[in-house]
Design an enzyme around this catalytic site. Structure first.
Site, PDB file in Angstrom:
ATOM      1  N   TYR A 166       0.838  -1.198   0.000  1.00  0.00           N
ATOM      2  CA  TYR A 166       0.000   0.000   0.000  1.00  0.00           C
ATOM      3  C   TYR A 166       0.875   1.252   0.000  1.00  0.00           C
ATOM      4  O   TYR A 166       0.634   2.197  -0.763  1.00  0.00           O
ATOM      5  CB  TYR A 166      -0.911  -0.022   1.224  1.00  0.00           C
ATOM      6  CG  TYR A 166      -1.875   1.130   1.326  1.00  0.00           C
ATOM      7  CD1 TYR A 166      -2.976   1.218   0.472  1.00  0.00           C
ATOM      8  CD2 TYR A 166      -1.698   2.122   2.279  1.00  0.00           C
ATOM      9  CE1 TYR A 166      -3.872   2.276   0.571  1.00  0.00           C
ATOM     10  CE2 TYR A 166      -2.590   3.182   2.390  1.00  0.00           C
ATOM     11  CZ  TYR A 166      -3.671   3.251   1.530  1.00  0.00           C
ATOM     12  OH  TYR A 166      -4.561   4.300   1.632  1.00  0.00           O
ATOM     13  N   THR A 200     -14.531   5.936   8.069  1.00  0.00           N
ATOM     14  CA  THR A 200     -15.174   5.328   6.912  1.00  0.00           C
ATOM     15  C   THR A 200     -15.813   4.009   7.331  1.00  0.00           C
ATOM     16  O   THR A 200     -15.547   3.501   8.430  1.00  0.00           O
ATOM     17  CB  THR A 200     -14.137   5.036   5.809  1.00  0.00           C
ATOM     18  OG1 THR A 200     -13.215   4.039   6.296  1.00  0.00           O
ATOM     19  CG2 THR A 200     -13.373   6.290   5.400  1.00  0.00           C
TER      20      THR A 200
END
Length: 263
Positions: A166, A200
């Site tokens: 990532y 989120t």
């Protein structure tokens, strides 16, 4: 935890403009789309799943603002081209392209345990799709003095010992935007990035599995709270998309409450 300040007023800053936000069916992308719409932009919700994307667009329309859902897999160049064409056909052009879609990084693990499928998916969604969005949008952005905004991560600046892949793909996005800012500057197109930390649905899942996670994140954040996708990250996108940022390009803004302070 520090008190949450009131939302930033953004009304009117983007009146008459058109924006596409990829991965805007939920999370940070949806928050950005809602904030852009509140500032006056007509927004195309470009999401892979209609079950997320259409309700996100409908919620914006229910507030009296303009939004359209277009099914878009950003790893497919034809889908990205179709999203740009939908913006042109429906709203007359494109001023802002926001690439937010990302492949889930998965659980923390060392690099030798990451399989080829995960590597390919993350490169395709973050890195290759950044090229797709740039190439598809350039004609419109250059004609209208527009803006490309990429969603990266502090992991792409300082690296990540838990999510090395990532960190790699997010770092690649930063190299791309810096190069593109140099190439596109003479065309009047600005290219910037946001490195956000915000609450989120993925954070809900993570904290359900790890009840101490929120407290640990907050403890490492100088402002003492986790950001809101719409109220904290969205206004940064509005700023970068607006004429207020007319002399800003090639930059990454960390909207993370101060967790990363190395720029």
């Amino acid at each position: 935890m520090n008190a949450t300040p009131p939302p930033v007023p953004v009304e009117g800053l983007l009146t008459g403009t058109v924006a596409i936000v990829t991965g805007a069916g939920q999370g940070v992308g949806e928050g950005i789309a809602r904030s852009l719409a509140a500032a006056g932009a007509a927004v195309v919700i470009a999401a892979r799943r209609a079950e997320n994307g259409e309700p996100a667009a409908a919620a914006i329309r229910e507030r009296g603002q303009q939004a359209l859902f277009v099914r878009c897999d950003v790893t497919d160049r034809a889908d990205v081209d179709a999203a740009v064409q939908a913006a042109v056909d429906t709203y007359g052009g494109l001023d802002v392209m926001v690439h937010n879609a990302v492949s889930p990084p998965g659980p923390p693990r060392p690099i030798q345990e990451i399989d080829d499928g995960t590597i390919a998916a993350q490169i395709a969604t973050s890195t290759t799709a950044s090229f797709h969005c740039a190439q598809a949008a350039f004609t419109q952005l250059s004609a209208r003095g527009g803006s490309l905004i990429l969603l990266t991560s502090p992991a792409g600046i300082e690296g990540s010992g838990n999510l090395p892949l990532y960190g790699t793909v997010k770092g690649a996005q930063r190299g791309f935007l810096k190069s593109l800012a140099r190439e596109w500057g003479p065309h009047g197109v600005r290219v910037n990035a946001i490195a956000p930390v915000a609450w989120t649905p993925a954070m809900d899942t993570a904290t359900a599995a790890n009840p101490t996670l929120e407290a640990r994140l907050v403890a490492r954040t100088p402002l003492g709270r986790i950001g809101s996708s719409e109220d904290d990250i969205g206004p940064v996108a509005v700023f970068l998309a607006s004429s207020l940022a007319r002399h800003v390009t090639g930059q990454t803004i960390c909207a993370d409450g101060g967790r990363y302070l190395g720029l």
